[in-house]
Enzyme design. Structure first.
Site, PDB file in Angstrom:
ATOM      1  N   LYS A 200       0.848  -1.208   0.000  1.00 46.10           N
ATOM      2  CA  LYS A 200       0.000   0.000   0.000  1.00 46.10           C
ATOM      3  C   LYS A 200       0.870   1.240   0.000  1.00 46.10           C
ATOM      4  CE  LYS A 200       0.738   1.386   4.485  1.00 46.10           C
ATOM      5  NZ  LYS A 200       1.683   2.450   4.772  1.00 46.10           N
TER       6      LYS A 200
ATOM      7  N   PRO B 179       9.469  -4.891   0.102  1.00 45.59           N
ATOM      8  CA  PRO B 179      10.576  -4.668   1.040  1.00 45.59           C
ATOM      9  C   PRO B 179      10.090  -4.487   2.487  1.00 45.59           C
ATOM     10  CG  PRO B 179      10.571  -3.007  -0.726  1.00 45.59           C
ATOM     11  CD  PRO B 179       9.374  -3.871  -0.940  1.00 45.59           C
TER      12      PRO B 179
ATOM     13  N   LEU C 235       5.369   0.196   3.405  1.00 41.19           N
ATOM     14  CA  LEU C 235       4.486  -0.370   2.380  1.00 41.19           C
ATOM     15  C   LEU C 235       3.529  -1.416   2.961  1.00 41.19           C
ATOM     16  CD1 LEU C 235       7.194  -0.818  -0.422  1.00 41.19           C
ATOM     17  CD2 LEU C 235       5.516   1.028  -0.209  1.00 41.19           C
TER      18      LEU C 235
ATOM     19  N   GLY D 251       3.871  -4.463   3.955  1.00 41.85           N
ATOM     20  CA  GLY D 251       3.927  -5.829   3.417  1.00 41.85           C
ATOM     21  C   GLY D 251       3.535  -6.863   4.464  1.00 41.85           C
ATOM     22  N   GLY D 252       4.018  -6.726   5.678  1.00 39.11           N
ATOM     23  CA  GLY D 252       3.700  -7.691   6.744  1.00 39.11           C
ATOM     24  C   GLY D 252       2.207  -7.687   7.052  1.00 39.11           C
ATOM     25  N   SER D 253       1.604  -6.495   7.107  1.00 41.13           N
ATOM     26  CA  SER D 253       0.163  -6.397   7.389  1.00 41.13           C
ATOM     27  C   SER D 253      -0.644  -7.003   6.253  1.00 41.13           C
ATOM     28  CB  SER D 253      -0.249  -4.933   7.556  1.00 41.13           C
ATOM     29  OG  SER D 253       0.433  -4.361   8.621  1.00 41.13           O
TER      30      SER D 253
ATOM     31  N   ASP E 210      -2.682  -1.654  10.147  1.00 40.21           N
ATOM     32  CA  ASP E 210      -2.976  -1.577   8.698  1.00 40.21           C
ATOM     33  C   ASP E 210      -3.677  -2.817   8.157  1.00 40.21           C
ATOM     34  OD1 ASP E 210      -1.665   0.843   8.480  1.00 40.21           O
ATOM     35  OD2 ASP E 210       0.250  -0.070   7.939  1.00 40.21           O
TER      36      ASP E 210
HETATM   37  O1  C5P Z   1      -0.053  -1.413  14.599  1.00 39.49           O
HETATM   38  P1  C5P Z   1       1.340  -1.674  14.205  1.00 39.49           P
HETATM   39  O2  C5P Z   1       1.918  -2.907  14.839  1.00 39.49           O
HETATM   40  O3  C5P Z   1       1.568  -1.644  12.731  1.00 39.49           O
HETATM   41  O4  C5P Z   1       2.181  -0.453  14.789  1.00 39.49           O
HETATM   42  C1  C5P Z   1       3.571  -0.482  14.967  1.00 39.49           C
HETATM   43  C2  C5P Z   1       3.961   0.634  15.935  1.00 39.49           C
HETATM   44  O5  C5P Z   1       3.726   1.911  15.326  1.00 39.49           O
HETATM   45  C3  C5P Z   1       3.134   0.659  17.202  1.00 39.49           C
HETATM   46  O6  C5P Z   1       3.713  -0.155  18.190  1.00 39.49           O
HETATM   47  C4  C5P Z   1       3.164   2.123  17.594  1.00 39.49           C
HETATM   48  O7  C5P Z   1       4.390   2.419  18.244  1.00 39.49           O
HETATM   49  C5  C5P Z   1       3.197   2.829  16.263  1.00 39.49           C
HETATM   50  N1  C5P Z   1       1.850   3.262  15.819  1.00 39.49           N
HETATM   51  C6  C5P Z   1       1.251   4.353  16.428  1.00 39.49           C
HETATM   52  N2  C5P Z   1      -0.003   4.758  16.026  1.00 39.49           N
HETATM   53  C7  C5P Z   1      -0.631   4.128  15.012  1.00 39.49           C
HETATM   54  C8  C5P Z   1      -0.024   3.023  14.364  1.00 39.49           C
HETATM   55  C9  C5P Z   1       1.228   2.622  14.795  1.00 39.49           C
HETATM   56  O8  C5P Z   1       1.812   4.950  17.353  1.00 39.49           O
HETATM   57  N3  C5P Z   1      -1.833   4.555  14.619  1.00 39.49           N
END
Ligand code: C5P
Length: 296
Positions: A17, A104, A109, A111-113, A146
């Protein structure tokens, strides 16, 4: 996301994305940030192959062109998605999953999500669990902010942590050049270094330009609150961003928390021309250049 049956299982293609707009509205008590972001899925895909496994184990294997160092155990979002789905449904069957990784890592992007979303969709079918889309989205939100986006469609306005998804209908196909610096960025580190703005930027004009399909207007309104933070943490991103702004595309922005930058191009030909110029002139600053289009 594209899902097909194979003779002995399923194959799912999971897209990357891009964020065309990303504003941070404030920090939340749970440590996350409230966002307003416009995301589009683009034609750079990982592939997941699923087969049932009589052993009742979840076995993940990895194929990647770059010999990536990526865990195939509980640190991998694919493994965690499979495990979460099995625990929540009390399903006792196993699966072998082969992940062909092309998106990557640490690149903004998602990718993991996307792989996690593909795993929820793929195993829901393979194991005939019958979960509804909304139930998959709830599980997805537990795995990452995501993940829900990839379960809802290919272009959306997302709020909350990013998991509240309102699908959009873009007015036309969009062409991009993805430019990946050789260094990645940690999402958590970028959010940690951010000071949320006193006066958030309004994404409505960008959203309307996307719905109209007005590429020049989209290019002028691209916005990412995380970009100056990423540029402070990673000077390579700042330098590459300066180079890209000289290319003459409709617009240029960093995706998500970086480190990927992208050019928005007016058409396929402009995108290929820009990619060719960048590959020739910025080779030492760039690890990968991809021409992609939106997947609507
Ligand atoms: O949700 P995800 O695991 O992708 O988020 C990774 C890190 O990014 C979270 O641990 C947080 O520190 C930060 N994050 C955030 N606010 C968001 C999304 C992610 O602070 N809306």
């Amino acid at each position: 996301m594209f899902c097909d049956r194979t003779p002995d299982g399923l194959i799912v293609r999971t897209p990357a994305k891009l964020n065309l707009f990303l504003e941070v509205l404030g920090k939340r008590p749970d440590g996350y940030h409230d966002l307003a972001t416009l995301m589009v899925a683009v034609s750079l895909f990982d592939t997941l192959e699923f087969k049932e496994d009589a052993s009742q184990d979840i076995t993940l294997t990895l194929a990647s062109p770059d010999n990536l160092r990526l865990s195939v155990g509980p640190d991998n979002l694919v493994w965690r998605a499979a495990d979460l789905l099995r625990r929540r449904t009390n399903h006792c069957g196993g699966a072998t999953i082969r992940l062909h990784k092309r998106i990557p890592l640490a690149a903004g992007l998602a990718g993991g999500s996307s792989d996690a979303a593909g795993t929820l969709v793929g195993l829901n079918r393979l194991w005939r669990l019958g979960l509804a889309d909304a139930e998959l989205a709830e599980l997805g939100a537990e795995l990452g902010s995501d993940v829900a986006f990839f379960l809802h469609g290919n272009a959306a306005w997302c709020t909350g942590r990013g998991e509240i998804v309102t699908p959009l209908r873009p007015g036309r196909e969009l062409w991009f050049v993805l430019v990946c610096p050789p260094v990645g960025l940690s999402t958590a580190a970028v959010f940690k270094a951010l000071e949320p703005p006193a006066l958030p930027h309004d994404g409505t004009p960008l959203r309307e330009a996307v719905e109209r399909g007005d590429v020049n207007a989209i290019g002028q309104r691209l916005f990412n609150r995380l970009q100056p933070v990423a540029e402070r943490l990673c000077p390579e991103v700042a330098e590459l961003s300066r180079d890209l702004s000289q290319v003459g595309a409709a617009g240029c922005l960093m995706s998500g928390s970086g480190s990927t930058l992208f050019l928005l191009c007016r058409n396929n030909a402009e995108a290929h021309e820009a990619a060719e110029v960048l590959t020739r002139t910025a080779r030492e600053k760039v690890s990968r250049v991809h021409v992609v289009r939106s997947c609507f």
